[in-house]
Design an enzyme around this catalytic site. Structure first.
Site, PDB file in Angstrom:
ATOM      1  CB  CYS A 111     -77.995  73.379  17.975  1.00 19.77           C
ATOM      2  SG  CYS A 111     -79.698  73.825  17.552  1.00 19.77           S
ATOM      3  CB  CYS A 118     -77.417  70.244  11.491  1.00 23.07           C
ATOM      4  SG  CYS A 118     -76.501  71.562  12.317  1.00 23.07           S
ATOM      5  CB  CYS A 344     -61.330  73.150   8.258  1.00 21.82           C
ATOM      6  SG  CYS A 344     -62.363  74.108   9.270  1.00 21.82           S
TER       7      CYS A 344
HETATM    8  N1  SAH Z   1     -80.399  77.009  13.744  1.00 17.86           N
HETATM    9  C1  SAH Z   1     -80.701  77.896  12.705  1.00 17.86           C
HETATM   10  C2  SAH Z   1     -79.508  78.680  12.200  1.00 17.86           C
HETATM   11  C3  SAH Z   1     -78.202  77.932  12.083  1.00 17.86           C
HETATM   12  S1  SAH Z   1     -78.129  76.688  10.860  1.00 17.86           S
HETATM   13  C4  SAH Z   1     -81.397  77.167  11.567  1.00 17.86           C
HETATM   14  O1  SAH Z   1     -81.449  75.958  11.592  1.00 17.86           O
HETATM   15  O2  SAH Z   1     -81.910  77.852  10.691  1.00 17.86           O
HETATM   16  C5  SAH Z   1     -77.988  77.644   9.357  1.00 17.86           C
HETATM   17  C6  SAH Z   1     -78.408  76.885   8.104  1.00 17.86           C
HETATM   18  O3  SAH Z   1     -77.468  75.834   7.785  1.00 17.86           O
HETATM   19  C7  SAH Z   1     -79.748  76.201   8.267  1.00 17.86           C
HETATM   20  O4  SAH Z   1     -80.561  76.430   7.166  1.00 17.86           O
HETATM   21  C8  SAH Z   1     -79.362  74.743   8.345  1.00 17.86           C
HETATM   22  O5  SAH Z   1     -80.418  73.941   7.970  1.00 17.86           O
HETATM   23  C9  SAH Z   1     -78.176  74.661   7.429  1.00 17.86           C
HETATM   24  N2  SAH Z   1     -77.367  73.443   7.631  1.00 17.86           N
HETATM   25  C10 SAH Z   1     -77.188  72.756   8.767  1.00 17.86           C
HETATM   26  N3  SAH Z   1     -76.385  71.685   8.567  1.00 17.86           N
HETATM   27  C11 SAH Z   1     -76.029  71.703   7.277  1.00 17.86           C
HETATM   28  C12 SAH Z   1     -75.202  70.857   6.458  1.00 17.86           C
HETATM   29  N4  SAH Z   1     -74.574  69.792   6.957  1.00 17.86           N
HETATM   30  N5  SAH Z   1     -75.067  71.181   5.160  1.00 17.86           N
HETATM   31  C13 SAH Z   1     -75.675  72.276   4.645  1.00 17.86           C
HETATM   32  N6  SAH Z   1     -76.460  73.098   5.365  1.00 17.86           N
HETATM   33  C14 SAH Z   1     -76.656  72.820   6.670  1.00 17.86           C
HETATM   34 FE1  SF4 Z   2     -79.710  73.514  15.283  1.00 17.53          FE
HETATM   35 FE2  SF4 Z   2     -78.353  72.707  13.172  1.00 17.53          FE
HETATM   36 FE3  SF4 Z   2     -80.988  72.338  13.254  1.00 17.53          FE
HETATM   37 FE4  SF4 Z   2     -79.989  74.835  12.968  1.00 17.53          FE
HETATM   38  S1  SF4 Z   2     -79.797  73.135  11.512  1.00 17.53           S
HETATM   39  S2  SF4 Z   2     -81.628  74.162  14.358  1.00 17.53           S
HETATM   40  S3  SF4 Z   2     -78.107  74.659  14.198  1.00 17.53           S
HETATM   41  S4  SF4 Z   2     -79.493  71.400  14.626  1.00 17.53           S
END
Ligand code: SAH
Ligand code: SF4
Length: 382
Positions: A111, A118, A344
């Site tokens: 991404c 994330c 995992c």
């Molecule tokens: N890119 C989109 C969809 C994928 S991420 C978005 O950001 O909405 C899906 C969800 O997971 C998002 O709300 C994101 O903020 C959350 N997320 C990402 N990394 C995470 C983490 N390490 N722990 C918990 N939630 C996380």
């Molecule tokens: Fe991209 Fe992760 Fe941010 Fe969603 S939460 S927009 S997957 S970087």
């Protein structure tokens, strides 16, 4: 080159069939065989004219994704890691609940948004998935689950675009995939049961509201621009005032009368009662007097390079209480399927990195705090 029929929604498949001199009803038949019956072999499509089957052979195929790993949790959660070539892998997770079966799927390998908390963001962007690769996750999972559960009925009732990637940065490929999910000749999911989750690509939210208004979840994570700029870099491009206005516009077309805000709870960063009060102020400035949003608090799933910590349960409950006391329905996701998380960690190097998206999705159950309720939060299967 052979065409992958999973790349087409019904319109696209009709165009393809017409290009071979076939009528629309043939495309409908073919579409149903592929998506409703999960059949990939043209010879098994018994009521399809032999001449069409011959034309298809050699010109087209139903290209599934190769499965790198499959993990089944004792609570029924299933996680697949799919090979999408070039060393990239993406993940889909099936979460069974009493009254529904939810599949979480990916839209990109990596991404580009680069959110701080994330792991996909830390990995960087590799490439957009094609429509066929997005829908192949659903195609495979539905087919697998029916077989696995000995079911003739549809198993997957909900799809959430919450796996790897930012779906609205892959809009062109996403749209036919969404249309296929909704199509009665394919998966027949209702618009309320397909959710696009976005970090807030404002112009694409507007487009989606016109092209295919499915349920929307917005990853908010902060109540102010100063903080959100740090957590979700895209905020510099589309600040809160624009994001909130876009949510308000989306509501007019949304299949539900609310938008879900996702909020990842980061210890000492965005989890103080003061942040909750700022959130209330923020959302109350929009949507008129009505309650127009829900909050979904996500326990942060830590990973080494993030330098961040998960908020304590107590902190999260206090935060949720402040929101719910202001009349905002607030849910807290709870982990589930811990046993497959453990497995995992046994996946090798490169692959291991790419599994974390699923870890945070796979381990979910939801606690719902009802607005103004005084009783303890109840665990609800949503
Ligand atoms: N890119 C989109 C969809 C994928 S991420 C978005 O950001 O909405 C899906 C969800 O997971 C998002 O709300 C994101 O903020 C959350 N997320 C990402 N990394 C995470 C983490 N390490 N722990 C918990 N939630 C996380
Ligand atoms: Fe991209 Fe992760 Fe941010 Fe969603 S939460 S927009 S997957 S970087």
């Amino acid at each position: 080159m052979t065409v992958n029929l999973l790349d087409f929604d019904l319109e696209g498949l009709t165009g393809f069939c017409e290009g071979m001199g076939e009528k629309r009803f043939r495309a409908v038949q073919l579409f149903r065989w592929i998506h409703q019956k999960g059949v990939a072999d043209f010879d098994a499509m018994s009521d399809l004219a032999k001449s069409l089957r011959e034309k298809l052979r050699g010109a087209a195929e139903v290209t599934a994704l190769a499965v790198l790993s499959q993990q089944i949790s004792s609570d029924g959660t299933i996680k697949w890691l799919f090979d999408v070539g070039g060393g990239d892998a993406v993940e889909a997770v099936f979460i069974p609940e009493d009254d529904r079966g939810t599949l979480c799927i990916s839209s990109q390998a990596g991404c580009a948004v680069g959110c701080r908390f994330c792991s996909t963001g830390h990995q960087g962007f590799s490439r957009n998935l094609r429509t066929g690769e997005i829908i192949a996750q659903l195609w495979f999972a539905e087919r697998f689950l029916r077989h696995h559960l000995h079911s003739d009925e549809r198993v997957i009732s909900n799809v959430v675009m919450m796996g790897m990637g930012e779906p609205l940065q892959n809009y062109g490929e996403l749209l036919p995939a969404l249309r296929t999910m909704l199509d009665d000749h394919a998966y027949g999911l209702s618009r309320r049961r397909v959710t696009v989750s976005t970090s807030g690509i404002v112009p694409k939210m507007d487009l989606l509201s016109q092209d295919c208004p499915v349920a929307l979840a917005v990853s908010l994570h902060a109540p102010t621009d100063a903080l959100r700029d740090k957590l979700v870099p895209l905020n510099k491009k589309y600040p809160l005032i624009e994001l909130m206005a876009a949510c308000e516009r989306y509501l007019e077309f949304a299949p539900r009368d609310f938008i879900t805000f996702e909020y990842c709870m980061l210890d000492g960063v965005n989890d103080q009662p003061e942040h909750a009060r700022q959130l209330i102020e923020l959302v109350q400035a929009y949507g008129g007097a009505r309650t127009w949003c829900k909050f979904n608090l996500i326990p942060f799933n830590p990973f080494a390079q993030s330098g961040l910590k998960r908020s304590s349960t107590e902190q999260t409950l206090v935060f949720a209480r402040v929101l719910s006391d202001a009349g905002i329905v607030t849910t807290i996701r709870k982990t589930r399927g811990d046993d497959i998380d453990a497995a995992c960690g046994q996946l090798a190097g490169d692959v291991m990195d790419r599994t974390r998206v699923g870890e945070r999705i796979a381990r979910q159950r939801t606690i719902v705090l009802h607005p103004l309720a005084t009783h303890q939060p109840t665990v609800q299967e949503t």
